[in-house]
Scaffold this motif. Structure first.
Motif, PDB file in Angstrom:
ATOM      1  N   VAL B  34      89.329 -24.708   1.241  1.00  0.00           N
ATOM      2  CA  VAL B  34      88.713 -24.204   0.009  1.00  0.00           C
ATOM      3  C   VAL B  34      88.747 -22.671   0.008  1.00  0.00           C
ATOM      4  O   VAL B  34      89.062 -22.038  -1.001  1.00  0.00           O
ATOM      5  CB  VAL B  34      87.273 -24.742  -0.157  1.00  0.00           C
ATOM      6  N   PRO B  50      84.184 -18.941 -12.620  1.00  0.00           N
ATOM      7  CA  PRO B  50      82.886 -19.262 -13.218  1.00  0.00           C
ATOM      8  C   PRO B  50      82.075 -20.344 -12.499  1.00  0.00           C
ATOM      9  O   PRO B  50      81.030 -20.741 -13.014  1.00  0.00           O
ATOM     10  CB  PRO B  50      83.272 -19.727 -14.629  1.00  0.00           C
ATOM     11  N   ALA B  51      82.488 -20.769 -11.306  1.00  0.00           N
ATOM     12  CA  ALA B  51      81.894 -21.963 -10.688  1.00  0.00           C
ATOM     13  C   ALA B  51      80.357 -21.937 -10.626  1.00  0.00           C
ATOM     14  O   ALA B  51      79.709 -22.934 -10.909  1.00  0.00           O
ATOM     15  CB  ALA B  51      82.478 -22.164  -9.295  1.00  0.00           C
ATOM     16  N   LEU B  52      79.748 -20.839 -10.227  1.00  0.00           N
ATOM     17  CA  LEU B  52      78.283 -20.819 -10.069  1.00  0.00           C
ATOM     18  C   LEU B  52      77.603 -20.015 -11.186  1.00  0.00           C
ATOM     19  O   LEU B  52      76.531 -19.437 -10.984  1.00  0.00           O
ATOM     20  CB  LEU B  52      77.886 -20.258  -8.697  1.00  0.00           C
ATOM     21  N   ALA B 313      80.206 -22.414  -2.701  1.00  0.00           N
ATOM     22  CA  ALA B 313      80.682 -23.344  -3.743  1.00  0.00           C
ATOM     23  C   ALA B 313      80.510 -24.791  -3.284  1.00  0.00           C
ATOM     24  O   ALA B 313      80.146 -25.670  -4.069  1.00  0.00           O
ATOM     25  CB  ALA B 313      82.141 -23.057  -4.079  1.00  0.00           C
ATOM     26  N   MET B 314      80.739 -25.034  -1.973  1.00  0.00           N
ATOM     27  CA  MET B 314      80.646 -26.412  -1.479  1.00  0.00           C
ATOM     28  C   MET B 314      79.199 -26.866  -1.345  1.00  0.00           C
ATOM     29  O   MET B 314      78.878 -28.024  -1.593  1.00  0.00           O
ATOM     30  CB  MET B 314      81.378 -26.525  -0.140  1.00  0.00           C
ATOM     31  N   MET B 316      76.608 -25.802  -3.079  1.00  0.00           N
ATOM     32  CA  MET B 316      75.967 -25.977  -4.389  1.00  0.00           C
ATOM     33  C   MET B 316      76.486 -27.285  -4.952  1.00  0.00           C
ATOM     34  O   MET B 316      77.309 -27.346  -5.865  1.00  0.00           O
ATOM     35  CB  MET B 316      76.321 -24.805  -5.313  1.00  0.00           C
ATOM     36  N   PRO B 318      75.813 -30.773  -6.481  1.00  0.00           N
ATOM     37  CA  PRO B 318      74.810 -31.511  -7.240  1.00  0.00           C
ATOM     38  C   PRO B 318      74.690 -32.971  -6.820  1.00  0.00           C
ATOM     39  O   PRO B 318      73.665 -33.588  -7.078  1.00  0.00           O
ATOM     40  CB  PRO B 318      75.281 -31.385  -8.681  1.00  0.00           C
ATOM     41  N   ARG B 319      75.711 -33.489  -6.127  1.00  0.00           N
ATOM     42  CA  ARG B 319      75.598 -34.884  -5.674  1.00  0.00           C
ATOM     43  C   ARG B 319      74.476 -35.035  -4.653  1.00  0.00           C
ATOM     44  O   ARG B 319      73.887 -36.078  -4.520  1.00  0.00           O
ATOM     45  CB  ARG B 319      76.920 -35.366  -5.075  1.00  0.00           C
TER      46      ARG B 319
END
Lengths: 173, 326
Positions: B34, B50-52, B313-314, B316, B318-319
């Motif tokens: 990643v 824009p990921a976060l 990024a990893m 954060m 939501p699962r």
């Protein structure tokens, strides 16, 4: 998910032949001089590679991975299969041919356009899709379409394989 | 500290990043992959993704650090998060607020992720145990325990320069006993399957059972330990060790353990030289080596941004909330 073959490698290549012709005609009509090609990972890159070869373009193909631009990032998180986006040419002022395998909701194209604009300001973007299926959720239309397919909302069509491409339809029970 | 379970969700995905301990090879490789895709973000005209977007990241630094804090800040900004920098050594705790109170107050401000550096081992675990569900914690260094993002950026740099981990002999020189960097590096290198991890240090700066507890080859002689090494990593010698009985003087340390150009000739001809910074020139490393062609010290800094973007990024994720509504 049940998978059903829809079109084999040879069939896909002849559809891409047709797309290449349409691209030449459109490039002439719109005066898209010296356009560059960008494929969206993963299926779009396969179609873009074939188009790139058929059109005899020497400049390297750009590839886009939209994982960080997806509008559902905050719902489903990161796709761990993400690969680097690679665009070796300058986007500023270039005509871009953006290629995907399937245009469905239009959300992938929205994300791809946002990512392209983070590289620079293109002169224009023309969209080519191997398959145009119904189910649009955003006002995005392709300029060059290989096939049009109508499917039910629990059916999915996708491009698989690499050297041996295949279009398959899956249905959720 | 049962950190393995704490930092993974039921699917085995990261929800916190606290330590290398308990992570499998696949986890580490996936972080490296990643990070690879974030490397070229800095070459683009808009240097962010824009990921976060809309998330708030708080940098809680109870210990001073310029490089780690700024690269975490830059990484969060490149992911489009909003960043709060709290230099807590001079604020709340000085007024007697507990760690838990600080956490609760920041949670009330709807912070989504904490990046924490603390002088106490286990501080990041403590925060992770008490954080609300859905809040992620990244360890930016806790006491002598762990500094996992430093270790990941180091192995990322090694992969970039060397490709395959399996044939490599890696020598780590310096204060192994007190170093969270060394502990995390050794775990990461062994998990990724390098051929040999060597530690080179005076007896006073090594755990007495290093060989068994860390899974390393132990050397007390630099020239012996550095011979044929593919990667030479120096650790920063903390000045406060000089005050105690552990070391005689900086001069003597340099004579015995300082990496010089002459000594580098013993290592493999294409060996790379690494250092987590800040450098003590003339103590653990000679300037000619630090600035020489084998040095990848500045690459480590650039790679630190990509690695920190990857773990943020990893994590954060939501699962991990159990919110699989999408």
């Amino acid at each position: 998910m049940e998978l059903q073959s829809f079109l084999s490698h040879e069939g896909i290549l002849s559809v891409i032949d047709g797309m290449a012709q349409k691209t030449r005609a459109l490039a002439e009509q719109r005066n898209l001089e010296n356009f560059a090609i960008i494929g969206i990972r993963t299926g779009g890159v396969l179609v873009a590679e074939a188009l790139h070869e058929k059109l005899g373009i020497t400049e390297p193909l750009g590839t886009l991975d939209i994982a960080f631009y997806r509008d559902d990032f905050s719902q489903i998180g990161l796709n761990p299969e993400v690969k680097p986006s690679q665009i070796s040419f300058d986007i500023d002022g270039r005509h871009i041919l953006l290629v995907d395998d399937v245009i469905h909701t239009g959300r992938t194209i929205r994300a791809a356009l946002n990512e392209i604009f983070d590289y620079g300001r293109p002169a224009s973007v023309t969209l080519a899709a191997l398959v145009d299926r119904d189910g649009r959720e955003l006002p995005v239309q392709a300029d060059i379409i290989g096939l049009e397919v109508t499917l039910t909302s629990n059916e999915q069509i996708k491009l698989t394989g690499e050297d041996d491409m295949e279009l398959v339809i899956g249905s959720r029970q | 500290m049962n950190s393995a379970n704490l930092q993974l969700d039921d699917n085995g995905s990261l929800k916190h990043f606290l330590t290398i301990d308990g992570l499998k090879r696949e986890h580490l490789v996936s972080i490296l992959d990643v990070a690879e895709s974030f490397l070229n973000v800095s070459d683009r005209s808009v240097k962010k993704v824009p990921a976060l977007r809309g998330k708030v990241v708080a940098n809680l630094f109870f210990e001073n650090s310029t490089r780690t804090r700024t690269t975490f800040e830059l990484a969060a900004k490149r992911l489009s998060a909003d960043v709060l920098n709290l230099n807590i050594s001079v604020s709340a705790t000085a007024k007697g607020e507990t760690l838990l109170d600080t956490l609760r107050n920041l949670e009330a401000m709807h912070v989504d992720m904490f990046v924490i550096r603390h002088a106490d081992s286990g501080a990041a675990h403590f925060i992770a145990q008490h954080a609300r569900p859905g809040v992620s914690v990244i360890n930016a260094g806790d006491g002598r325990h762990a500094h996992p993002t430093q270790a990941m950026l180091d192995v990322f740099t090694i992969r970039q320069m060397k490709g395959d981990f399996t044939p490599l002999k890696v020598a780590i020189i310096g204060d192994i006993l007190h170093s969270r960097v060394a502990r995390s590096q050794i775990l990461a290198l062994n998990t990724l399957g390098v051929s040999e991890v060597r530690v080179i240090a005076p007896k006073t700066l090594l755990p007495h059972d290093a060989r068994e507890s860390l899974g390393v080859h132990v050397f007390h002689d630099l020239e012996e330990g550095i011979t044929d090494a593919d990667v030479v990593i120096m650790l920063r010698l903390q000045k406060e060790r000089m005050d105690g009985a552990l070391l005689a003087s900086e001069q003597e340390y340099f004579q015995r353990f300082g990496v010089t150009q002459a000594r580098m000739k013993l290592a493999s001809p294409d060996a790379i030289v690494m250092h987590p910074g800040p450098l003590n020139r003339g103590v653990e490393i000679e300037s000619e080596v630090a600035d020489g062609p084998q040095s990848v010290i500045l690459e480590q800094v650039s790679n630190g941004i990509a690695i920190r973007m990857a773990v943020m990024a990893m994590a954060m994720n939501p699962r991990a909330l159990g919110g699989e509504s999408a």
